[in-house]
Motif scaffolding. Structure first.
Motif, mmCIF file in Angstrom:
data_model
loop_
_atom_site.group_PDB
_atom_site.id
_atom_site.type_symbol
_atom_site.label_atom_id
_atom_site.label_comp_id
_atom_site.label_asym_id
_atom_site.label_seq_id
_atom_site.Cartn_x
_atom_site.Cartn_y
_atom_site.Cartn_z
ATOM 1 N N GLY A 1 10.919 22.101 -2.567
ATOM 2 C CA GLY A 1 10.314 23.195 -3.502
ATOM 3 C C GLY A 1 9.642 23.696 -2.501
ATOM 4 O O GLY A 1 9.089 23.895 -1.058
ATOM 5 N N CYS A 2 9.927 25.368 -2.229
ATOM 6 C CA CYS A 2 9.691 26.141 -1.558
ATOM 7 C C CYS A 2 7.585 26.753 -1.857
ATOM 8 O O CYS A 2 7.108 27.632 -0.673
ATOM 9 C CB CYS A 2 10.455 27.763 -1.007
ATOM 10 N N GLY A 3 7.324 25.937 -2.826
ATOM 11 C CA GLY A 3 6.067 27.198 -2.931
ATOM 12 C C GLY A 3 6.298 28.597 -2.749
ATOM 13 O O GLY A 3 7.140 28.888 -3.337
ATOM 14 N N ASN A 4 4.772 29.393 -2.398
ATOM 15 C CA ASN A 4 5.338 30.654 -2.816
ATOM 16 C C ASN A 4 5.518 31.672 -1.322
ATOM 17 O O ASN A 4 4.966 32.556 -0.803
ATOM 18 C CB ASN A 4 3.862 31.554 -2.689
ATOM 19 N N ASN A 5 6.563 30.465 -0.179
ATOM 20 C CA ASN A 5 7.196 31.107 0.635
ATOM 21 C C ASN A 5 8.347 31.813 0.783
ATOM 22 O O ASN A 5 8.975 31.424 0.154
ATOM 23 C CB ASN A 5 7.155 29.825 1.680
ATOM 24 N N SER B 1 1.709 21.058 -6.157
ATOM 25 C CA SER B 1 1.744 22.269 -7.039
ATOM 26 C C SER B 1 3.191 20.751 -8.344
ATOM 27 O O SER B 1 3.627 20.723 -7.727
ATOM 28 C CB SER B 1 1.939 23.885 -7.209
ATOM 29 N N ASP B 2 2.009 20.731 -9.656
ATOM 30 C CA ASP B 2 2.993 20.463 -10.651
ATOM 31 C C ASP B 2 3.434 19.348 -10.188
ATOM 32 O O ASP B 2 4.402 18.094 -9.803
ATOM 33 C CB ASP B 2 4.224 20.823 -11.046
ATOM 34 N N PRO C 1 1.255 -1.374 0.097
ATOM 35 C CA PRO C 1 0.003 -0.135 0.314
ATOM 36 C C PRO C 1 0.906 0.913 0.074
ATOM 37 O O PRO C 1 0.853 2.358 0.768
ATOM 38 C CB PRO C 1 -0.671 -0.098 1.585
ATOM 39 N N MET C 2 1.616 2.208 -1.467
ATOM 40 C CA MET C 2 2.189 2.221 -1.407
ATOM 41 C C MET C 2 1.993 3.636 -2.669
ATOM 42 O O MET C 2 1.694 3.058 -3.152
ATOM 43 C CB MET C 2 4.198 2.106 -1.335
ATOM 44 N N VAL C 3 2.023 4.358 -1.659
ATOM 45 C CA VAL C 3 1.676 5.868 -2.816
ATOM 46 C C VAL C 3 2.540 6.728 -3.426
ATOM 47 O O VAL C 3 3.035 7.761 -2.570
ATOM 48 C CB VAL C 3 0.507 6.897 -2.494
ATOM 49 N N PRO C 4 3.700 6.746 -4.158
ATOM 50 C CA PRO C 4 4.400 7.324 -4.955
ATOM 51 C C PRO C 4 4.052 8.567 -5.420
ATOM 52 O O PRO C 4 3.203 8.926 -5.745
ATOM 53 C CB PRO C 4 5.429 6.377 -5.502
ATOM 54 N N VAL C 5 4.834 9.630 -4.993
ATOM 55 C CA VAL C 5 4.814 11.250 -5.932
ATOM 56 C C VAL C 5 5.672 11.662 -6.164
ATOM 57 O O VAL C 5 6.726 11.733 -6.411
ATOM 58 C CB VAL C 5 4.417 12.422 -4.357
ATOM 59 N N THR C 6 5.796 12.300 -7.707
ATOM 60 C CA THR C 6 6.023 12.392 -8.773
ATOM 61 C C THR C 6 6.994 14.351 -8.658
ATOM 62 O O THR C 6 5.728 14.799 -9.162
ATOM 63 C CB THR C 6 6.545 11.754 -9.797
ATOM 64 N N PHE C 7 7.274 14.629 -8.766
ATOM 65 C CA PHE C 7 8.145 15.916 -8.055
ATOM 66 C C PHE C 7 8.323 16.201 -9.738
ATOM 67 O O PHE C 7 9.658 16.033 -10.208
ATOM 68 C CB PHE C 7 8.711 16.409 -7.046
ATOM 69 N N LEU C 8 8.018 16.484 -10.776
ATOM 70 C CA LEU C 8 8.290 16.765 -12.008
ATOM 71 C C LEU C 8 8.834 17.890 -12.867
ATOM 72 O O LEU C 8 9.694 17.826 -13.334
ATOM 73 C CB LEU C 8 6.971 17.578 -12.544
ATOM 74 N N SER C 9 9.091 19.209 -11.921
ATOM 75 C CA SER C 9 9.845 20.075 -12.796
ATOM 76 C C SER C 9 10.113 20.888 -11.065
ATOM 77 O O SER C 9 10.016 20.264 -9.805
ATOM 78 C CB SER C 9 8.915 21.744 -12.902
ATOM 79 N N SER C 10 10.995 21.917 -11.273
ATOM 80 C CA SER C 10 11.308 22.792 -10.008
ATOM 81 C C SER C 10 11.241 23.389 -9.373
ATOM 82 O O SER C 10 10.878 23.633 -8.265
ATOM 83 C CB SER C 10 13.024 23.149 -10.489
ATOM 84 N N SER C 11 9.790 23.815 -9.929
ATOM 85 C CA SER C 11 8.544 24.491 -8.988
ATOM 86 C C SER C 11 7.688 23.773 -8.449
ATOM 87 O O SER C 11 6.732 23.999 -8.268
ATOM 88 C CB SER C 11 8.253 25.083 -9.991
ATOM 89 N N ASN D 1 19.149 13.679 -9.923
ATOM 90 C CA ASN D 1 19.414 15.022 -9.368
ATOM 91 C C ASN D 1 20.764 15.243 -8.669
ATOM 92 O O ASN D 1 20.414 14.476 -7.176
ATOM 93 C CB ASN D 1 18.763 16.333 -9.116
ATOM 94 N N LYS D 2 21.882 15.752 -8.746
ATOM 95 C CA LYS D 2 23.138 16.436 -7.268
ATOM 96 C C LYS D 2 21.973 17.058 -6.204
ATOM 97 O O LYS D 2 22.905 17.504 -4.996
ATOM 98 C CB LYS D 2 24.078 16.494 -7.644
ATOM 99 N N GLU D 3 21.542 18.292 -6.755
ATOM 100 C CA GLU D 3 21.059 18.911 -5.789
ATOM 101 C C GLU D 3 19.633 18.963 -6.219
ATOM 102 O O GLU D 3 18.758 18.597 -6.914
ATOM 103 C CB GLU D 3 21.308 20.095 -6.789
ATOM 104 N N GLY D 4 19.310 19.458 -5.150
ATOM 105 C CA GLY D 4 17.610 20.103 -4.612
ATOM 106 C C GLY D 4 17.037 20.021 -3.152
ATOM 107 O O GLY D 4 17.646 19.561 -2.450
ATOM 108 N N LEU D 5 15.786 21.017 -3.176
ATOM 109 C CA LEU D 5 15.703 21.096 -1.985
ATOM 110 C C LEU D 5 14.054 20.034 -1.562
ATOM 111 O O LEU D 5 13.990 20.021 -2.526
ATOM 112 C CB LEU D 5 14.321 22.486 -1.561
ATOM 113 N N LEU D 6 14.946 18.982 -0.730
ATOM 114 C CA LEU D 6 13.762 18.064 -0.059
ATOM 115 C C LEU D 6 12.523 18.712 0.819
ATOM 116 O O LEU D 6 11.604 18.545 0.900
ATOM 117 C CB LEU D 6 14.435 16.767 0.534
ATOM 118 N N LEU D 7 13.462 19.715 2.018
ATOM 119 C CA LEU D 7 12.557 19.656 2.711
ATOM 120 C C LEU D 7 12.284 21.546 3.352
ATOM 121 O O LEU D 7 13.752 21.319 3.246
ATOM 122 C CB LEU D 7 12.147 18.804 4.061
#
Length: 1239
Positions: A495-499, A537-538, A368-378, A402-408
């Protein structure tokens, strides 16, 4: 046959031959039943519905029920329509319509499938094509036959675009048939053992096939072993499938007796993957999904002492395998077949051939796993938090390239700061900041961007924080911080969203996440998808859309593939190729190509087929003119009995062919069995019979019998294709060739010259695709193409006109990463390919060169050296039979004449050009090679301009009336010298009437020019004394006189001007002398002092007007009016440094016209052997150009005695280039000093 293959093939030889195509479940014939029309309403579901009359149950094709189709409440890219087929079904086609009688239709959509209604997978049509084109109106049906069928229970349509003047509206139909399968589930602690018939039979074809699905990245799928530790294993390792055949008994088998083949990637995605292992005769194929590895097994099948058990899912008795301690398989198998035997069916029926270890079930449980795909840098996922709590606990799994990216990110409670968890250089980095100031950073893990699932657990309590990666304490990081952390009110994943307070420098995360937990409570992502809580988003929820862009590997020629989420990259280091996919060779295709760039003879890497499959190789390019010979390397393994200089199939050497053998009873000199050395020498030039892979010299195993053998280096010149050209005389004329096939990689290169303002170079069309290169304007070249995504153009603009009737070079390349165009040395222009879309260039028309199929915009001018993917097109042959086109193209000197230097004249040739160095003091293909000589004590070189005629004593006529053609008003003199002796006489020009010119070095080393143009006056003396020129360094001197004006230049920077007072005419010149004047001469005292010892040192490149006396003495002594006395040796002292000059006096020697030096003794020491066989293996190279070929290798057995030069040359040089240079040096030395023996 090697024992590895015996083990492998014995595994496959299980029972009987069976047609494996019947084993793959699913019927590939007549599988086109309508599947949706009979489904109940409950089988339809959707993300939302506009109203009850727009519910998904009304989405049947061609039906008008309800509002005439499904429409969602809101039209956005997060809507979907889903059908449940009730059981796993084979789906072969889909069809769509818009809403009946409305303006609602979908113009593009994604198709997804699933076995459980969770963990969806996108259907991919072709490479990177994900989307289906939809409808253009409400009622027409758009039908798609799937390129490969889907086996699934659930199908989901996801609209991407729709009619902008309406909303999403769909009616659908799905076509297929029943899919029959047998499944078995393993819990990671169990396995299934199949005991097969012990009466092994050699089968013509043996097959093992199965499907599997799992979420675990490691596990044993198949295993079989013998009594001595030998085993064969099919194992999942880090999401890739490896076939390993290993022989455990090192005493019985060689240490390298193993096969290890790895295929597939990301196979731990909980989707079905197929495996096929088959052999037919000695050919073995290993296939995972659509990727196949072929290898060939040599020899006959032999019986091996091997167990008759085949284990699926694990190793039943790990103790038997010694050090094997691998994980068992956790997941499901479907349709396991061994040569037609349904293994799972046998297990269901409890047949005696099957037994189990541990627990298993005949069903496939879906985690019962539900993965999520983050499609873009936004992309981002925002989840609510419990604000103000003094303990923060977050955990999740992620996978990315990717070597870089915001996780949380989370904002700290009641503080102007935040906490960031990110990927930094493949590591998890925790950053804490307050008021814009960093407080603490800690990192954990490494290489986490490898596409595998990695778990991250973050916790903070009071002033203590910790990060744990992959549940491994060795990959954890802990720290104490100077403040107490309280949880914020929201957590932002990816990602940061609108924060605005999110101080992120790493960019958004692109990849997948699953098992997200906040405050030790699992997050229900389906509720997030339904907008029950949180926002996003996205995102794509309930699927992981990661793909391996390095599978298949589109990097050519051994390029190393790496990737990010959106693209892949090729490292071309040490491959000899360049470009986005390592497609284009960095080396030229022939010596002729290097030559036209102005390179002189030397060692070069040649890539004979350009961007083709053959790699580059090192050759010696002989740039001098001469009859081209070809010695090819690499075609057949046939035995040939002719030798160098002879013809195939006549069993003779060159002397036998010419009737000149020393013993007329034999056809080879070496067959004469003489006591003295004899030789057979010549070139092997029949490409069909080369390379030479082994040489056998028989009849040497007798007392006093010896044989010597030598192959020299690969000497290449010329290129039949480089100058291959055609002239297009009318705009309606063109050449046509077969269709160009460059589906994934295409490169085109050629030269052109024209006076026209525009014209088509080449064009090739497909049904929709095309490729075209044209001169669009006098300064603009356009490369255009279409691979199905719409036309694309790459444009290069030149600041100067390209229609100047000079040769210009064009190189265009298109691959799946980019398209590029280069013209001459202008900066290369390139356009990146779209991230998704068609990638194959599919053409079907003829290739038109110099025109188009419509005969519009034809090219007027010349095209030369046209190559497509490294293959040269023969323009000249096609032009011979084509009206309006002529073979060849004159006028090469207009473009390349500047390559002829130092007074060399460019001469037109049918194929190319040559430099005439007749009136130059230099030699070589471009008149650039210095001609130098070493002068010893008393050496004299005299060039006579004309014979002496005695003048009548009573003649009152001036000498110029008798010798008008030898009276000079101007001289142009150049030479280079090196010496340490003063005074010295460098050059002396005499006259029949006591006029002269002398160029001397005075005692203090200054240069003096002494002109006496009037016999009744003292000479004009001009001194250049800025430095001592007798310093052992090269000194370059230019002297130019125009009547009374004298210009002198020393070392290209000291320029002086003088005026003569003794006259302007140099009358009746007689001779020019270099070195010591031996005849009686009436010269001044300073010239006499300089002449007392003449010149000792180096003179180089001496030119007097159009006369090159040094060159005449060294190269044309038999025909030129030249007299040489004393020690006079050709040397390269004119190009070496002062320290090296004395060591270079070796090759071309004259002494009073005594002839060439003695050739020395035969080569008895170089290589000897009394062994019966001298064998050798050389690298195989296919070189489709004219070459003089010899392979730089010496092969010997018994004594292995090398000459001193050879031994010294090999001590310190181990590279291919240094070894080849050493061989050439040895060959040159041998040619000068001793006889050689060649085959």
């Amino acid at each position: 046959m090697d024992s590895v293959t015996e083990i492998f093939l014995k595994l496959l030889a299980l029972i009987a031959v069976h047609n494996w195509s019947t084993l793959v479940a699913g019927n590939t014939y007549n599988c086109d039943d309508q599947l949706v029309s009979a489904l109940p309403q409950s089988s339809f579901s959707s993300s939302s519905e506009l109203s009850s009359s727009h519910s998904p149950g009304f989405a049947r094709l061609n039906r008008r029920d309800g509002a005439g189709g499904w429409s969602p409440l809101v039209s956005n890219k997060y809507q979907w329509l889903q059908i449940d087929l009730g059981e796993r079904t084979e789906i072969t086609a889909v069809a769509t319509q818009g809403g009946y009688g409305s303006s609602d239709w979908v113009t593009s959509y994604l198709l997804m499938f699933s076995d459980s209604g969770r963990n969806w997978k996108q259907y991919r049509q072709e490479e990177s094509i994900w989307a289906f084109s939809g409808n253009t109106n409400a009622d027409s049906v758009v039908y798609y036959k799937l390129q490969h069928s889907i086996k699934a229970r659930f199908l989901r349509f996801v609209p991407l675009d729709w009619n902008p003047n309406g909303r999403i509206g769909m009616r659908i139909e799905v076509y297929g048939c029943t899919y029959r399968s047998e499944v078995v589930g393993f819990d990671g602690k169990s396995c299934l053992i199949y005991t097969f018939n012990q009466k092994l039979m050699s089968a013509l074809k043996d097959v093992i096939s199965l499907k599997f699905k799992t979420m675990q990245s490691d596990g044993i799928l198949l295993h079989r072993e013998g009594q001595n530790g030998d085993h064969i294993t099919l194992e999942l390792t880090k999401g890739k499938l490896s076939l390993l055949v290993n022989l455990g008994d090192a005493k019985t088998h060689s240490s390298n007796a193993q096969i290890n083949i790895t295929l597939g990637s990301l196979l731990d995605d909980q989707h079905w993957h197929s495996v096929l292992i088959e052999h037919f005769n000695n050919q073995v194929n290993f296939t995972v999904d659509k990727h196949t590895h072929h290898f060939h097994a040599k020899g006959e099948f032999n019986y091996l002492d091997f167990d008759y058990e085949l284990s699926f899912g694990g190793i039943p008795a790990p103790g038997k395998s010694g050090t094997l301690s691998r994980k068992n398989f956790h997941g499901c198998f479907e349709n396991i077949y061994c040569n037609g035997v349904n293994i799972i069916d046998l297990a269901k029926r409890h047949k005696s051939q099957i037994y189990f270890v541990g627990n298993m079930s005949f069903s496939c449980l879906e985690p019962p796993m539900v993965p999520v795909t983050f499609l873009s840098s936004s992309s981002y996922l925002a989840l609510p938090g419990n604000s103000g709590q003094d303990e923060v606990s977050i955990s999740f799994q992620f996978r990315t390239w990717n070597k870089e990216g915001l996780l949380l990110f989370t904002k700290l409670h009641q503080a102007s700061g935040g906490l960031l968890l990110s990927l930094s250089d493949g590591k998890v980095k925790m950053s804490l900041y307050k008021a814009g100031k960093a407080l603490n950073d800690i990192t954990a893990g490494a290489g986490l961007n490898n596409g595998q699932w990695h778990s991250v657990s973050f916790s903070a309590k009071r002033n203590r924080i910790s990060v744990i990666v992959d549940s491994d304490v060795t990959l954890s990081a802990h720290a104490s911080i100077p403040l107490q952390i309280y949880s914020g009110d929201a957590f932002y994943f990816g990602g940061c969203g609108n924060n605005t307070e999110c101080n992120n420098s790493f960019g958004g995360f692109q990849g997948c996440m699953q098992l997200i937990s906040v405050g030790n409570k699992a997050v229900d992502m389906i509720s997030v998808q339904q907008n029950v809580f949180g926002n996003f988003s996205d995102l794509q929820i309930d699927l992981c859309g990661i793909t391996d862009r390095c599978l298949p590997n589109y990097c050519e020629h051994g390029g190393e593939c790496s990737q990010s989420w959106n693209s892949f990259y090729c490292s071309c280091a040490n491959t000899g190729y360049k470009g986005a996919t390592c497609h284009y060779s960095i080396y030229e295709q022939s010596c002729e190509a290097y030559k036209h760039r102005g390179n002189t003879s030397g060692f070069y890497n040649i890539d004979s087929d350009g961007s083709g499959p053959l790699g580059p190789f090192l050759v010696y390019c002989n740039m001098t003119d001469g009859m081209p010979l070809s010695w090819w390397i690499g075609r057949t393994n046939e035995t040939q009995t002719y030798w160098g200089g002879s013809l195939p199939a006549i069993q003779k050497c060159a002397c036998g062919l010419e009737g000149s053998c020393i013993d007329s009873q034999h056809y080879c000199n070496c067959d004469a069995d003489r006591n003295e050395w004899t030789n057979d020498t010549g070139f092997l030039s029949y490409k069909e019979h080369l390379p030479v892979t082994e040489i056998v010299i028989a009849d040497t195993d007798r007392p006093n019998s010896e044989a010597a053998y030598k192959l020299g280096p690969l000497l290449c010149r010329g290129d039949r294709t480089f100058w291959n050209s055609a002239s297009f005389n009318t705009e309606a004329s063109y050449l046509h060739f077969p269709t160009f096939h460059g589906e994934l990689s295409a490169d085109v290169s050629f030269f052109f010259k024209t006076t026209a303002s525009s014209g088509m170079f080449l064009e090739n069309l497909g049904i929709q695709d095309f490729i075209r290169i044209e001169l669009y304007s006098p300064s603009e070249v356009i490369f255009s193409f279409d691979v199905g995504n719409g036309p694309s153009e790459v444009i290069v603009q030149s600041l100067t006109s390209l229609n100047d009737n000079q040769w210009h070079y064009v190189k265009a390349e298109r691959n799946i990463k980019e398209a590029s165009l280069q013209v001459d040395q202008l900066p290369q222009r390139s356009h990146a390919a779209p991230p998704v879309g068609h990638i194959r260039l599919q053409l079907n028309s003829q290739l038109f060169v110099g025109g188009t199929a419509s005969r519009q915009k034809g090219f007027l001018g010349c095209i030369r050296s046209l190559q497509l993917n490294g293959i040269a097109l023969d323009l000249e042959e096609r032009a011979k039979i084509t009206p309006g086109v002529e073979p060849g193209c004159p006028g090469h000197c207009s473009s390349y004449g500047n390559l002829c230097q130092n007074g060399g004249k460019c001469r037109e040739k049918y194929s190319g050009f040559s430099c005439d160095c007749s009136f130059s003091a230099y030699s070589g293909p471009f008149c650039k090679k210095e001609i130098s000589a070493y002068f010893g004590t008393g050496t004299s070189v005299t060039y006579n301009f004309q014979e002496y005629y005695t003048l009548a004593k009573n003649s009152s006529s001036h000498a110029s009336s008798f010798y008008a053609d030898m009276t000079l008003n101007r001289e142009a003199i150049t030479f280079t010298f090196r010496t340490t002796r003063t005074p010295s006489l460098l050059l002396y020009v005499s006259s029949f009437y006591k006029e002269y010119l002398s160029v001397i070095l005075t005692k203090n080393g200054s240069l003096q020019i002494r002109y006496k143009l009037d016999s009744h006056q003292d000479p004009d003396v001009f001194s250049i004394n800025f430095k001592n020129l007798a310093d052992g360094q090269l000194q370059h001197v230019k002297i130019n006189r125009e009547e009374e004006m004298l210009f002198v230049e020393v070392n290209q920077n000291e320029r002086m001007k003088f005026i003569l007072s003794s006259g302007t005419e140099f009358n009746a010149i007689k001779s020019l002398t270099l070195g010591k004047i031996l005849e009686n001469s009436d010269v001044d005292e300073e010239t006499m002092k300089a002449n007392s010892q003449g010149f000792i040192g180096c003179l180089s490149s001496v030119q007097f007007n159009h006369i090159a006396p040094l060159k005449a003495a060294l190269h044309h002594s038999g025909s030129a009016p030249i007299i040489v006395k004393g020690r006079f040796t050709e040397s390269n002292c004119g190009t070496l440094t002062g320290a090296d000059s004395t060591s270079s006096e070796t090759t071309h020697s004259f002494a009073d016209h005594s002839g060439p030096i003695d050739e020395g003794e035969p080569l008895a020491n170089a290589i000897r052997s009394d062994s019966a066989i001298i064998g050798g293996v050389i690298a195989v190279v296919i070189f489709i150009l004219l070459c003089i070929t010899a392979i730089a290798i010496r092969i010997y057995k018994k004594k292995s005695i090398y000459s001193k030069n050879e031994a010294k040359g090999s001590e310190n040089e181990d590279s291919a280039e240094s070894a080849l240079k050493s061989e050439l040096s040895m060959q040159n030395t041998a040619n000068e000093n001793q006889k050689e023996y060649f085959f």
